[in-house]
Design a protein around this motif. Structure first.
Motif, PDB file in Angstrom:
ATOM      1  N   HIS A  17       0.682  -1.381   0.091  1.00 13.93           N
ATOM      2  CA  HIS A  17       0.224   0.124  -0.003  1.00 13.93           C
ATOM      3  C   HIS A  17       0.860   1.264  -0.090  1.00 13.93           C
ATOM      4  N   TYR A  18       0.428   2.115  -1.061  1.00 15.53           N
ATOM      5  CA  TYR A  18       1.445   3.288  -1.139  1.00 15.53           C
ATOM      6  C   TYR A  18       1.018   4.348   0.143  1.00 15.53           C
ATOM      7  N   VAL A  19       1.923   4.706   1.013  1.00 15.79           N
ATOM      8  CA  VAL A  19       1.509   5.598   2.114  1.00 15.79           C
ATOM      9  C   VAL A  19       2.775   6.452   2.300  1.00 15.79           C
ATOM     10  N   PRO A  20       2.723   7.508   1.437  1.00 16.87           N
ATOM     11  CA  PRO A  20       3.993   8.372   1.505  1.00 16.87           C
ATOM     12  C   PRO A  20       3.802   9.204   2.824  1.00 16.87           C
ATOM     13  N   MET A  21       5.191   9.742   3.163  1.00 16.83           N
ATOM     14  CA  MET A  21       5.370  10.470   4.499  1.00 16.83           C
ATOM     15  C   MET A  21       4.981  11.794   4.479  1.00 16.83           C
ATOM     16  N   TRP A  22       4.519  12.474   5.252  1.00 13.62           N
ATOM     17  CA  TRP A  22       4.291  13.973   5.336  1.00 13.62           C
ATOM     18  C   TRP A  22       5.270  14.816   6.021  1.00 13.62           C
ATOM     19  N   ALA A  23       5.015  16.197   6.043  1.00 13.66           N
ATOM     20  CA  ALA A  23       5.701  17.151   6.470  1.00 13.66           C
ATOM     21  C   ALA A  23       5.401  17.527   7.817  1.00 13.66           C
ATOM     22  N   ASP A  24       6.097  18.197   8.608  1.00  9.76           N
ATOM     23  CA  ASP A  24       5.614  18.836   9.962  1.00  9.76           C
ATOM     24  C   ASP A  24       4.981  20.057   9.612  1.00  9.76           C
TER      25      ASP A  24
ATOM     26  N   LYS B 245      12.861  16.909   2.535  1.00 12.57           N
ATOM     27  CA  LYS B 245      12.652  18.204   2.047  1.00 12.57           C
ATOM     28  C   LYS B 245      11.657  18.352   0.758  1.00 12.57           C
ATOM     29  N   THR B 246      11.334  17.455   0.110  1.00 10.68           N
ATOM     30  CA  THR B 246      10.648  17.619  -1.113  1.00 10.68           C
ATOM     31  C   THR B 246       9.141  18.035  -0.654  1.00 10.68           C
ATOM     32  N   GLN B 247       8.618  17.012   0.513  1.00 13.89           N
ATOM     33  CA  GLN B 247       7.333  17.369   1.269  1.00 13.89           C
ATOM     34  C   GLN B 247       7.342  18.832   1.929  1.00 13.89           C
ATOM     35  N   ALA B 248       8.409  19.024   2.591  1.00 12.08           N
ATOM     36  CA  ALA B 248       8.672  20.222   3.322  1.00 12.08           C
ATOM     37  C   ALA B 248       8.559  21.383   2.349  1.00 12.08           C
ATOM     38  N   THR B 249       9.138  21.445   0.963  1.00 10.37           N
ATOM     39  CA  THR B 249       8.803  22.420   0.229  1.00 10.37           C
ATOM     40  C   THR B 249       7.642  22.537  -0.013  1.00 10.37           C
TER      41      THR B 249
END
Length: 389
Positions: free
Chosen positions: A164-171, A284-288
């Motif tokens: 299952h695809y579950v990408p991570m998130w940013a703060d 840093k991709t998600q953070a940006t």
């Protein structure tokens, strides 16, 4: 939650804590069980392995009892030494688990230089692959954070129905649109176009190509801010001597990151070509994206796919100075007004793909499925995590 004593990213145990065999505290309504570990995050292979291994043993021996009676267990898979606690929970207590693959093992071990190639390396890799297969086999489902990782796991025999695809998130409390620009602090004009790199300065990021690309930019509006530290920082500073458009500002605290992101018009993500680069998704991709900023990405694979899918930035070939310079010039050609809509696209893509709302909903659904399909031990304890941080 079963975890260690806080020591990331410095490798020093945080103030107010001292390493003991097992302690319990309540944080934001969650019972947090902390077990002993060897605190280290430096470049020493031996010390890093001691860090990984000590938590794995402590989690299994001292923390195993905390996992009794759960309905489901979320396992933060990196490093794989957390397998001991997962297998105790599954086979001793009948607790089903969701394994979330944040770093692909044993690949990460070799790519990071922690193990060598050759016959000994092949023997080690074979053993670690069996270890990983035991984790996948005992899990109700296996979540992965980038598409290529899922394809790799399927190729290694993990059944498609488990993946299952579950990408991570940013703060999202830190990385968000808004904030107060720090341009006055850094002496940057309001009409300047600022490219920001914020993160680790190591071999993997290939930042020497960014410095050389900046050398090719003569536009007086252009400023490149380099925030962070790492093993290549001194060499990069030396390389940038004499460049008026590159400024190193050192490490920035998390509390300052919202304002630092507000200072930038576009952010840089670099990843040197190597065996894992096509399936690596730098955080840093998600953070940006969460901060609502466009990206210049000098990388291949999944992170490049984010730029293409979102329409929120510019692609360059990793290590190719001319290609990176061309991407910077394309951003300069749009100017600050033209870059702003790309930032809007970045945030919209984050909300629909990477956000906490989306990620937590997917994790909770997997945990619920695991609890309903696995042995029912008790009620009321649905989400627990095993991690070393």
């Amino acid at each position: 939650m079963l975890t260690g004593f806080p020591n990331y990213p410095t490798g020093q145990v945080s103030e107010g804590y001292r390493v003991r065999r097992h302690t319990t505290e309540r944080v934001d309504g969650v019972d947090v069980h902390r077990v002993a570990l060897y605190a280290s995050h430096d470049a020493s292979t031996l010390k890093r392995m001691m860090n990984y291994g000590s938590f794995g043993v402590s989690a299994m021996v001292s923390g195993g009892a905390a996992l009794r009676g759960l309905d489901a267990l979320w396992v933060n898979y990196s490093p794989i030494t957390v397998a001991g606690a997962q297998l105790v929970a599954r086979h001793a207590f009948g607790v089903p688990s969701v394994v979330h693959v944040l770093d692909l093992w044993p690949d990460t071990l070799f790519a990071g230089g922690f193990a060598s190639e050759g016959r000994a390396g092949r023997v080690l890799a074979a053993g670690l692959e069996r270890w990983c297969r035991s984790m996948y086999g005992s899990a109700s489902s296996v979540a992965y954070i980038s598409p290529s990782v899922g394809e790799t796991l399927e190729g290694r025999g993990v059944p498609r129905h488990k993946l299952h695809y579950v990408p991570m998130w940013a703060d999202e409390g830190i990385f968000r649109p808004g904030g107060t620009s720090m341009r006055k602090t850094f002496g940057i004009d309001d009409d300047a176009i600022v490219l920001l790199y914020a993160g680790a300065m190591g071999e993997a990021q290939g930042l020497e190509s960014l410095i050389e690309a900046c050398r090719q930019i003569s536009d007086p509006r252009f400023v490149c801010l380099m925030a962070g530290s790492g093993v290549t920082e001194a060499a990069l500073r030396a390389q940038a001597e004499g460049l008026s458009n590159v400024r190193f500002i050192g490490r920035v605290t998390q509390d300052e990151m919202t304002d630092l992101m507000a200072t930038a018009d576009v952010n840089f993500v670099g990843l040197r070509s190597h065996a894992l680069s096509h399936l690596t998704m730098p955080s840093k991709t998600q953070a940006t994206l969460a901060a609502g900023k466009p990206l210049i990405v000098a990388a291949e694979g999944d992170v490049a796919g984010v730029v293409s899918a979102s329409g929120a930035g510019f692609l360059a070939r990793p290590g190719d100075v001319g290609s990176i310079a061309a991407a910077i010039l394309a951003a300069l050609g749009l100017g600050r007004p033209g870059l702003a809509p790309l930032g809007d696209r970045a945030r919209a893509f984050y909300d629909s793909t990477f956000s906490v709302r989306e990620g937590v909903a997917r994790v909770e659904a997997l945990l619920t499925d695991a609890a309903e399909s696995g042995p029912r031990v008790s009620a009321g304890n649905l989400i627990h995590s095993t991690t070393q941080r």
